[in-house]
Design a protein around this motif. Structure first.
Motif, PDB file in Angstrom:
ATOM      1  N   GLU A  44      10.041  12.044  63.494  1.00 44.15           N
ATOM      2  CA  GLU A  44       9.389  12.996  62.579  1.00 44.15           C
ATOM      3  C   GLU A  44       8.201  13.662  63.271  1.00 44.15           C
ATOM      4  OE1 GLU A  44      10.058  14.135  59.502  1.00 44.15           O
ATOM      5  OE2 GLU A  44      11.912  12.972  59.403  1.00 44.15           O
ATOM      6  N   ARG A  71      19.286   7.781  57.728  1.00 44.44           N
ATOM      7  CA  ARG A  71      18.275   8.752  58.172  1.00 44.44           C
ATOM      8  C   ARG A  71      18.736   9.527  59.398  1.00 44.44           C
ATOM      9  NH1 ARG A  71      13.426   4.456  58.326  1.00 44.44           N
ATOM     10  NH2 ARG A  71      15.187   3.221  59.075  1.00 44.44           N
ATOM     11  N   ARG A  73      21.532  10.936  59.909  1.00 45.74           N
ATOM     12  CA  ARG A  73      22.270  12.149  59.507  1.00 45.74           C
ATOM     13  C   ARG A  73      21.346  13.324  59.239  1.00 45.74           C
ATOM     14  NH1 ARG A  73      26.529   8.428  56.974  1.00 45.74           N
ATOM     15  NH2 ARG A  73      24.760   7.404  56.058  1.00 45.74           N
ATOM     16  N   ARG A  74      20.100  13.039  58.900  1.00 40.63           N
ATOM     17  CA  ARG A  74      19.139  14.109  58.632  1.00 40.63           C
ATOM     18  C   ARG A  74      18.568  14.682  59.922  1.00 40.63           C
ATOM     19  NH1 ARG A  74      15.411  10.956  54.568  1.00 40.63           N
ATOM     20  NH2 ARG A  74      14.421  10.743  56.579  1.00 40.63           N
ATOM     21  N   CYS A  75      18.796  14.004  61.028  1.00 42.78           N
ATOM     22  CA  CYS A  75      18.218  14.444  62.304  1.00 42.78           C
ATOM     23  C   CYS A  75      18.993  15.614  62.891  1.00 42.78           C
ATOM     24  CB  CYS A  75      18.217  13.298  63.309  1.00 42.78           C
ATOM     25  SG  CYS A  75      17.114  11.972  62.843  1.00 42.78           S
TER      26      CYS A  75
END
Length: 75
Positions: A44, A71, A73-75
């Motif tokens: 982040e 998490r 997959r959000r990257c």
């Protein structure tokens, strides 16, 4: 136990020296060390800093331990 203490100290030193310039690499070390929460926190930070290392993160073998985490997959 001694190795974990040494690892923790090495990570603290890495953060102290390179927090402003190597967020992706710090995230890699955190992932390798088995601390996914810290790894995602550093990813982040890398995103906020527009760290150039993000371009290669999907192909980095150092992040394999994070692939099963939602998490990722959000990257």
């Amino acid at each position: 136990m001694g190795n974990r203490l040494e690892l923790g100290e090495a990570i603290r030193e890495l953060i102290e020296k390179f927090a402003d310039s190597a967020a992706v690499q710090i995230a890699e070390v955190q992932a390798i060390s088995g601390d996914p929460d810290a790894a995602f926190e550093w990813l982040e930070k890398a995103y906020s800093m527009r760290d150039g290392g993000l371009a290669e993160m999907k192909s980095s073998r150092h992040f394999r331990s994070l692939h099963g985490d939602p998490r990722w997959r959000r990257c």
